[in-house]
Design an enzyme around this catalytic site. Structure first.
Site, PDB file in Angstrom:
ATOM      1  N   GLY A 101      -8.336 -24.575  17.467  1.00 45.14           N
ATOM      2  CA  GLY A 101      -7.361 -25.131  16.531  1.00 45.14           C
ATOM      3  C   GLY A 101      -5.983 -24.953  17.104  1.00 45.14           C
ATOM      4  N   ASP A 154      -3.637 -22.034   3.924  1.00 45.29           N
ATOM      5  CA  ASP A 154      -4.392 -23.051   4.638  1.00 45.29           C
ATOM      6  C   ASP A 154      -5.818 -23.115   4.108  1.00 45.29           C
ATOM      7  OD1 ASP A 154      -4.641 -25.141   6.390  1.00 45.29           O
ATOM      8  OD2 ASP A 154      -4.883 -23.898   8.188  1.00 45.29           O
ATOM      9  N   LYS A 210     -11.272 -14.649  18.376  1.00 47.64           N
ATOM     10  CA  LYS A 210     -10.228 -15.666  18.311  1.00 47.64           C
ATOM     11  C   LYS A 210      -9.121 -15.312  19.298  1.00 47.64           C
ATOM     12  CE  LYS A 210      -9.370 -17.541  14.274  1.00 47.64           C
ATOM     13  NZ  LYS A 210      -8.858 -17.743  12.918  1.00 47.64           N
ATOM     14  N   GLY A 257     -15.092 -23.003  18.408  1.00 53.07           N
ATOM     15  CA  GLY A 257     -14.075 -23.670  17.602  1.00 53.07           C
ATOM     16  C   GLY A 257     -12.740 -23.583  18.285  1.00 53.07           C
TER      17      GLY A 257
END
Ligand SMILES: *[C@@H]1O[C@H](CO)[C@@H](O)[C@H](O)[C@H]1NC(C)=O
Ligand SMILES: *[C@@H]1O[C@H](CO)[C@@H](O)[C@H](O)[C@H]1NC(C)=O
Ligand SMILES: *[C@@H]1O[C@H](CO)[C@@H](O)[C@H](O)[C@H]1NC(C)=O
Ligand SMILES: *[C@@H]1O[C@H](CO)[C@@H](O)[C@H](O)[C@H]1NC(C)=O
Ligand SMILES: *[C@@H]1O[C@H](CO)[C@@H](O)[C@H](O)[C@H]1NC(C)=O
Ligand SMILES: *[C@@H]1O[C@H](CO)[C@@H](O)[C@H](O)[C@H]1NC(C)=O
Ligand SMILES: *[C@@H]1O[C@H](CO)[C@@H](O)[C@H](O)[C@H]1NC(C)=O
Ligand SMILES: *[C@@H]1O[C@H](CO)[C@@H](O)[C@H](O)[C@H]1NC(C)=O
Length: 909
Positions: A629, A746, A648, A627
């Site tokens: 972002g 979010d 992350k 992923g």
């Protein structure tokens, strides 16, 4: 005269059956404009005060003598002393879907203000510019319109003309018409508003006919002598006709009179018009002569229907559209026997421009809130006249200009205005990064000058149509990104008076592009001219920010002196600067690592501290990315104990200061809940900021709802409810269970992850805020979040509360119910925005909008509860939204209802 009526005696055919379909006064709305009390008039029609339907204007009364006979004399009027802007009534339409309505408006001036100046103004209905009223010509003045489309709320607006005085209105009536009426024979029927010019009850001279003879309360005027031909006679039939064969369902008594030409010649109606336009003509015939007449119908001299026959006892209608200027000459020319006509209607066809998409409208409304000003933005942005500060092409908003106001940041919804070609936000106190513009693919001119923007950001590279980019007079720092060179159409780039430095990318060095660079620290295509003071005349002493601000004053002076001598020496300068920068960077790095080390040694949080080496080996050198972002990238990893993790890695530019990072880690390691993705540890080494979370193999809710797998295997309603309950539990813990309270900021489908057993967990508190003071009701902050999920009230106030998360969660619930994403560009504009589209249906308990793939599988009560809860979550007014705890309770109930329903029906999980 030798005419024989066809004596078809007696039987009054189907009149009763028709009346049964249309209930008396059903859907009538009669507003007494400016009136304070309700009353019933001589026709037994109930009039109500208009105050509920309009928010402004002043009221007074008129000593009126002549007027519509049904209104009492001395009645009130409403006028609008503000000559700017539109004044709109909002009329609720209760007609059946897609049946048209009649709107009748009466204007009376009668010198109510003693100034003797009858006003002139325009009338618009929804997006259509309906007509202009000039009460000098006639007072009172009555207009009738037929609005063809079903619409929940119909805006009827008045706007002053230049020097026209104040609009004034005395009554508005809304009358539903039969389904399908006035649609035959009009091309593009749904785009036309009909403005009544004539409605003639042919052959009847004793006054006008309306309610109750016409249950739809049209005004059928008495026949007058509309032409030079006097050779006709009126007849009245003595029996009924089959009204249900005519869409318009004219009143019976209308068809029972006719004008019939007694001699074999020409029957003519000569109708004056006031302007060039398209006209819609409806002719009604009902045969009551024993012999059937045959005739030709001519409009303005052209035969539009030849050998038309009206048979005894039969009724018929013909429709025409005709372009005409000053008059309509409708003639009936004998072929055999005597021509006849029972009724004529003539309407001007007025275009109804398409409405601007609801996504655009709500994006602009949020922009308006963001400005903190009332810009008077109402109804449609483009029609009948564009709002202030915007320009349109058709119903697309192509230009937005807001300057000299305090906007502070580029509202994320500006990015939803996808048709923009020009965006001018100069002098609006913008600061920080240029953001939220990446979607503006048609943008040609962008003016962000005279702000305090400090970073160019990455969005500009997506603006592929950009021709002019004005960034002058900001505080932009650093290098000009190479990616600007990809903007092939760019021909003016103004970077003047910023704090940019370094060589300009060579990709910007082309003939077609003018780059303005003066007033920066050091900006030029060639690195060498950079320190040649003469090329940039406005340069402030240039090396300030290159050298350290505090300690190196001595060096700075030297540098300035060197620069002053210019010429060949700059090479030496360059070298010394490079050497200096290298040393400085090195020093900084050392101190950074050293400080981190100390902090790590003292780390006593519950989260594990990983070394960069461990991370590298766990992720197999960052091999598999799962992923990415705005924050950075996420990689899958396997710890030495075999546990799967999601790693992350923050991008450089999103990195926090070391202190903030440690604070964040401290916060994350305190949050532990079964419905929150658990934080395993972190790495803070060699300038890396890495967070390690548990890995959830089920993917995100967004993947499950919309991803490729979702086609084969839809989430059942019970699973959706379970996911909703889980996520709500997680949020409830953040809001109410943790100390400090945490606002996620979010919440969205892609931030709800599923484990192997389909338990849902909320993740990504990357933007989250802690509310440290227990008594704080909100915190003020720059708006962040994801388009489609952001609480509109948070936009306007910038005050963040837990209710903003509730709003976003409401959007997630709507997605679960409807099975679609919050914003789309497919379908009709009404459907672009999930909240605006689905909420009215769900509030009304109409479940057509529910995802087709779960239709028929849910218990209605369970759906009703969820839908109700979801629509309350997305209330615009935050105080009307429930708390997440209340939502959780509702969802649990909905879940258990559905569960027992499945058990009872033996349905699958
Ligand atoms: C007037 O209307 C009311 C209902 O709106 C009805 O009950 C009453 O009978 C009507 N009166 C007449 C005279 O039509
Ligand atoms: C209209 O009403 C406002 C407020 O009631 C009042 O201030 C204003 O003077 C009125 N204007 C006119 C022209 O009567
Ligand atoms: C005209 O209408 C009035 C009532 O509106 C009625 O009293 C009168 O008899 C009518 N006259 C004719 C000629 O039909
Ligand atoms: C009346 O008109 C309707 C619609 O055209 C038709 O279906 C019906 O048969 C007609 N009735 C008679 C008695 O002609
Ligand atoms: C109306 O049209 C008819 C047939 O074309 C013509 O004879 C007549 O003179 C026209 N009348 C006017 C007023 O133009
Ligand atoms: C109309 O009828 C007449 C006589 O009945 C005939 O001569 C003529 O051709 C017909 N016109 C058309 C266009 O059918
Ligand atoms: C910017 O806007 C303010 C008002 O908000 C105004 O006073 C100022 O003159 C404007 N500055 C420029 C450069 O236009
Ligand atoms: C941008 O706005 C400023 C301030 O009004 C103006 O001076 C400048 O010319 C504009 N830039 C362009 C390219 O129109």
């Amino acid at each position: 005269m030798g005419l024989q009526l066809c004596f078809w005696v007696g039987v009054f055919l189907f009149s009763s059956s028709l009346n049964a379909i249309f209930c008396d006064q059903e859907g009538f709305l009669s507003l007494s404009c400016g009136g304070a009390t309700n009353f019933v008039d001589s026709l037994n029609i109930t009039w109500v005060s208009d105050s509920e339907y309009i928010g402004n204007g002043n009221t007074t009364t008129v000593d009126c003598i002549e007027s519509m006979p049904s209104l009492p004399s001395g009645f009130p009027v409403r006028f609008f002393p503000d000559s700017e802007g539109r004044h709109c009534y909002r009329l609720p339409l209760k007609n059946a879907p897609s049946s048209p309505v009649l709107v009748r408006i009466q204007f009376v001036y009668k010198n109510y203000d003693g100034r003797g100046k009858p006003p002139a103004f325009s009338v618009s209905i929804s997006t259509a510019m309906a007509t202009k009223i000039d009460l000098k010509e006639s007072d009172p003045w009555v207009e009738e319109f037929i609005w063809p489309i079903n619409k929940e709320i119909l805006p009827v607006c008045f706007q002053s003309l230049p020097d026209g005085g104040y609009p004034v209105v005395s009554s508005i009536e809304v009358r539903p018409l039969p389904l399908g009426a006035y649609s035959s024979g009009i091309d593009g029927y749904r785009n036309k508003l009909l403005r009544k010019r004539y409605r003639i009850n042919c052959g009847y001279t004793n006054g006008s006919l309306r309610y109750p003879s016409d249950p739809h309360d049209r005004l059928w005027d008495a026949d007058e002598d509309f032409g030079p031909s006097h050779l006709s006679a009126a007849f009245m039939a003595q029996f009924s006709f089959n009204l249900s064969s005519i869409m318009e369902s004219p009143p019976m008594s209308l068809l029972q009179t006719a004008r019939i030409l007694a001699r074999k010649s020409l029957l003519t109606y000569d109708l004056p018009l006031d302007k060039l336009g398209d006209y819609y003509i409806v002719l009604y015939f009902a045969g009551f002569l024993l012999e059937s007449p045959t005739f030709n119908v001519l409009i303005n001299g052209n035969v539009v229907r030849s050998n038309y026959t009206v048979n005894c006892r039969e009724e018929s209608v013909i429709y025409f559209t005709q372009v005409a200027t000053s008059r309509l000459n409708i003639s009936f020319e004998t072929v055999s026997f005597c021509p006849q006509i029972n009724a004529i209607e003539v309407y001007e066809l007025v275009d109804i421009p398409a409405e601007t998409s609801s996504t655009t409208v709500s994006a602009l409304q949020i922009v308006q809130q963001f400005t903190g000003l009332n810009l008077g933005w109402q109804d449609d942005p483009c029609f009948p006249t564009p709002w202030t500060h915007i320009e349109c092409e058709g119903s697309l908003v192509t230009s937005l200009e807001l300057s000299d106001i305090n906007l502070r940041s580029i509202s994320p919804t500006i990015g939803d205005l996808m048709d923009l070609k020009t965006l001018d936000l100069h002098n609006t106190s913008l600061y920080g990064e240029i953001e939220n513009l990446g979607g503006l693919l048609h943008l040609q001119k962008l003016n962000l000058s005279f702000n305090n923007l400090s970073s160019i950001g990455s969005d500009l590279a997506y603006l592929t149509s950009l021709q002019v980019l004005d960034l002058q007079h900001n505080s932009l720092q650093g290098l000009v990104p190479e990616s600007l060179g990809d903007l092939k159409d760019l021909h003016l780039l103004n970077l003047e008076n910023n704090k940019l430095q370094g060589p300009l990318p060579q990709s910007l060095n082309r003939d077609s592009l003018l780059v303005r660079t003066s007033g920066n620290l050091c900006l030029s295509f060639s690195a060498t001219t950079c320190y040649n003071g003469s090329s940039n005349p406005y340069i402030e002493p240039p090396q300030f920010t290159i050298f350290s601000r505090r300690k190196h004053t001595a060096r700075k002076h030297i540098a300035i002196m060197i620069v002053a001598t210019a010429g060949g020496i700059f090479v030496i300068v360059l070298i010394s600067i490079l050497v200096f920068l290298y040393i400085r960077r090195k020093g900084k790095e050392l101190s950074h690592t050293a400080r981190t080390k100390i902090e790590m040694r003292n780390w006593n949080g519950s989260a594990k501290v990983f070394s960069y080496r461990e991370i590298k080996s766990a992720t197999n050198c960052f091999k598999q990315k799962i992923g990415h972002g705005s924050f950075g990238s996420v990689y899958i990893g396997k710890l030495s104990d075999g546990k799967m993790v999601a790693v992350k890695v923050r991008f450089d530019k999103t990195q926090l200061g070391a202190d903030s990072f440690i604070n964040e880690v401290r916060l994350l390691s305190k949050i532990r809940h079964q419905n929150l993705v658990s934080f395993e540890g972190f790495c803070h080494e060699s300038k890396q900021q890495i967070l390690v979370y548990e890995y959830l193999p089920g993917g995100s809710l967004a993947d499950n709802l919309y991803g490729s797998g979702s086609k084969n295997c839809t989430l059942s309603w019970i699973r959706r409810l379970k996911i909703a309950v889980d996520a709500a539990k997680g949020l409830d813990y953040l809001h109410n269970g943790s100390e400090p309270r945490i606002i996620h900021r979010d919440v969205k489908c892609s931030n709800i992850l599923l484990d192997a057993e389909m338990n849902a967990k909320v993740c990504d508190f990357g933007l989250s805020k802690q509310v440290t003071r227990a008594d704080a009701t909100h915190i003020t902050t720059v708006v962040k979040g994801t388009a489609g999920y952001i609480d509109p009230e948070y936009y306007s106030t910038q005050q963040l509360t837990e209710k903003s998360d509730v709003y976003s969660f409401g959007v997630v619930l709507l997605e679960l119910i409807c099975g679609r994403e919050p914003l789309t560009r497919s379908g009709t504009p009404d459907t672009f925005n999930l909240v605006l589209w689905a909420k009215p249906y769900l509030q009304a308990g109409v479940f057509e909008v529910v995802d087709v793939s779960i239709q028929g599988t849910f218990n209605v009560e369970s759906m009703r509860k969820t839908a109700f809860s979801a629509s309350r979550c997305v209330e615009r007014d935050a105080s009307l939204r429930p708390t997440i705890a209340e939502v959780l309770r509702d969802l649990k109930e909905a879940y258990s209802i559905q569960l027992s329903y499945l058990e009872a029906t033996g349905g699958g999980y």
